[in-house]
Scaffold this active site. Sequence first.
Site, short mmCIF file in Angstrom:
data_model
loop_
_atom_site.label_atom_id
_atom_site.label_comp_id
_atom_site.label_asym_id
_atom_site.label_seq_id
_atom_site.Cartn_x
_atom_site.Cartn_y
_atom_site.Cartn_z
N ALA A 15 0.76 -1.23 -0.03
CA ALA A 15 -0.08 0.07 0.07
C ALA A 15 0.78 1.34 -0.24
CB ALA A 15 -0.98 -0.06 1.19
N CYS A 131 1.96 6.98 10.87
CA CYS A 131 0.98 7.72 10.00
C CYS A 131 0.03 8.29 10.96
CB CYS A 131 0.29 6.81 9.05
SG CYS A 131 -0.51 5.53 9.75
N LYS A 227 2.27 4.50 20.25
CA LYS A 227 3.51 5.35 19.26
C LYS A 227 3.23 6.75 19.08
CE LYS A 227 3.43 1.24 16.23
NZ LYS A 227 3.01 0.43 14.92
N ARG A 249 -10.74 3.25 14.62
CA ARG A 249 -10.76 2.87 13.10
C ARG A 249 -12.05 3.28 12.42
NH1 ARG A 249 -6.15 1.97 10.61
NH2 ARG A 249 -5.54 0.14 12.09
N HIS A 256 -6.22 9.89 7.33
CA HIS A 256 -6.51 9.98 8.80
C HIS A 256 -6.83 11.26 9.22
CE1 HIS A 256 -4.81 5.90 9.22
NE2 HIS A 256 -3.60 6.28 9.60
N1 NAP Z 1 -0.51 1.95 5.63
C1 NAP Z 1 0.07 3.08 6.27
O1 NAP Z 1 -0.74 3.85 6.22
C2 NAP Z 1 1.43 3.39 6.75
C3 NAP Z 1 1.62 4.38 7.12
C4 NAP Z 1 3.06 4.48 7.88
C5 NAP Z 1 3.94 3.26 7.99
N2 NAP Z 1 3.36 2.14 7.47
C6 NAP Z 1 4.25 0.99 7.59
O2 NAP Z 1 5.02 0.85 6.30
C7 NAP Z 1 5.14 -0.54 6.37
C8 NAP Z 1 4.60 -1.22 4.99
O3 NAP Z 1 2.99 -0.91 5.16
P1 NAP Z 1 2.07 -1.45 3.84
O4 NAP Z 1 0.60 -0.80 4.57
O5 NAP Z 1 2.31 -0.86 2.73
O6 NAP Z 1 1.84 -2.77 4.05
P2 NAP Z 1 1.53 -3.88 2.87
O7 NAP Z 1 0.34 -3.10 1.83
O8 NAP Z 1 0.93 -5.07 3.61
O9 NAP Z 1 2.76 -4.05 1.92
C9 NAP Z 1 3.86 -4.99 2.51
C10 NAP Z 1 5.18 -4.67 1.53
O10 NAP Z 1 6.22 -5.77 2.22
C11 NAP Z 1 6.60 -6.42 1.21
N3 NAP Z 1 6.87 -7.88 2.10
C12 NAP Z 1 6.24 -8.48 3.15
N4 NAP Z 1 6.95 -9.55 3.31
C13 NAP Z 1 8.15 -9.51 2.94
C14 NAP Z 1 9.21 -10.19 2.87
N5 NAP Z 1 9.65 -11.43 3.72
N6 NAP Z 1 10.59 -9.58 2.18
C15 NAP Z 1 10.34 -8.67 1.31
N7 NAP Z 1 9.15 -8.02 1.24
C16 NAP Z 1 8.01 -8.28 1.89
C17 NAP Z 1 5.31 -7.11 0.58
O11 NAP Z 1 5.78 -7.52 -0.73
P3 NAP Z 1 4.81 -8.76 -1.54
O12 NAP Z 1 3.80 -7.92 -2.20
O13 NAP Z 1 5.76 -9.34 -2.45
O14 NAP Z 1 4.28 -9.51 -0.45
C18 NAP Z 1 4.75 -5.69 0.17
O15 NAP Z 1 5.65 -4.78 -0.82
C19 NAP Z 1 4.77 -1.14 7.58
O16 NAP Z 1 5.95 -1.44 8.40
C20 NAP Z 1 3.67 -0.01 7.93
O17 NAP Z 1 3.59 -0.36 9.38
C21 NAP Z 1 2.19 2.15 6.79
#
Ligand code: NAP
Length: 357
Positions: A15, A131, A227, A249, A256
Amino acid sequence: MTGRPTLAVVGATGAVGTVMLQILSQRADIWGEIRLIASPRSAGRKLTVRGAEVEVAALTEDAFAGVDIALFDVPDEVAAEWAPVAAARGAVVVDNSGAFRMDPDVPLVVPEVNPHTVRSRPRGIVANPNCTTLTMIVALGALHAEFGLRELVVSSYQAVSGAGRAGVEALRAQLSLVAGTELGTSPGDVRRAVGEDTGPFPEPVALNVVPWAGSLREDGWSSEEMKVRDESRKILGLPRLPVAVTCVRVPVITTHSLTVHARFQREVGVEGAREILATAPGVVLCDDPAAGEFPTPADVVGTDPTWVGRVRRALDDPTALELFVCGDNLRKGAALNCAQIAELIAAETSAGVPPAL
Ligand SMILES: NC(=O)c1ccc[n+]([C@@H]2O[C@H](COP(=O)([O-])OP(=O)(O)OC[C@H]3O[C@@H](n4cnc5c(N)ncnc54)[C@H](OP(=O)(O)O)[C@@H]3O)[C@@H](O)[C@H]2O)c1
């Protein structure tokens, strides 16, 4: 770093990673190669960045060869294992996960608030705040610089994309089950329609609000609430700032919102506060209730700034302000702030500044 730096986006398929590729395509292009990395599941997929297709590589040590800056948008445990690997290969890591944010040897950076801290990074890792914290901290940093913050009381209204792709999929699936029905009129009717699988949320989120985000910490607090408290203190350099947070949520896809009660060292005037917010970089004041103007996620999604409305002086405390704040959790709340940090780091060498610690 000589010439145009090589950038890696780790978690490019997620995402945050998806929005990161859009942001890298929209901002001034200072990068040489942009390398895309994800899990082995995604290796070989082609994604578009800067108008060109780039093949996704699997996460391996060799994937970091020649990388100057690596943006990590992956789950905490993946970042905890692989960010030090990338740093050992010579990349500066900008990590979006929660793995390193409270490490005293890792700066937690918001370019509009504490840009100077980016240079002290003994582990070769810089952390990007959570975030929910990022949604309010640019506006609060500007007010703090003028009035001196003394206390924060915050409630969040958090979008489902804060829980990644799985959160968005869960809300869309639930909405399709309740749309066009008369549900929401008797106890448990929404839950029965949605079924057992509520995705990453403990309760149905369609036609509902859920007073929970993250995992359970001591005394009933959630990890997300802790956090916001810990990270706000670190970014503002106020280690004892009283902070009370309740995270909720809501059925919004992205953006947000937060209500904030902020108490300051001295009396605050609403006009003075409005002027600061109207001129602070990265903040837009949208505050004309008589005309029905205030920020809402439906208008804010997809935009970069922190939007602030409903600015009022507390009725019972002349040193306190009440605010309503909205920000896109995938842009400033995640990918945009990371990209801004990477640009700060890239500028160090081009400005002739000596290498960081
Ligand atoms: N969503 C938000 O609003 C937000 C805001 C701030 C921070 N974050 C943080 O940003 C990070 C990513 O969040 P997201 O919301 O983008 O999560 P997400 O949609 O679940 O995406 C996760 C990403 O990590 C990759 N991944 C998962 N397991 C892996 C592994 N073993 N090796 C290599 N790549 C791997 C996935 O690749 P595949 O597609 O190949 O599985 C995908 O590209 C998290 O730590 C989250 O806490 C999120």
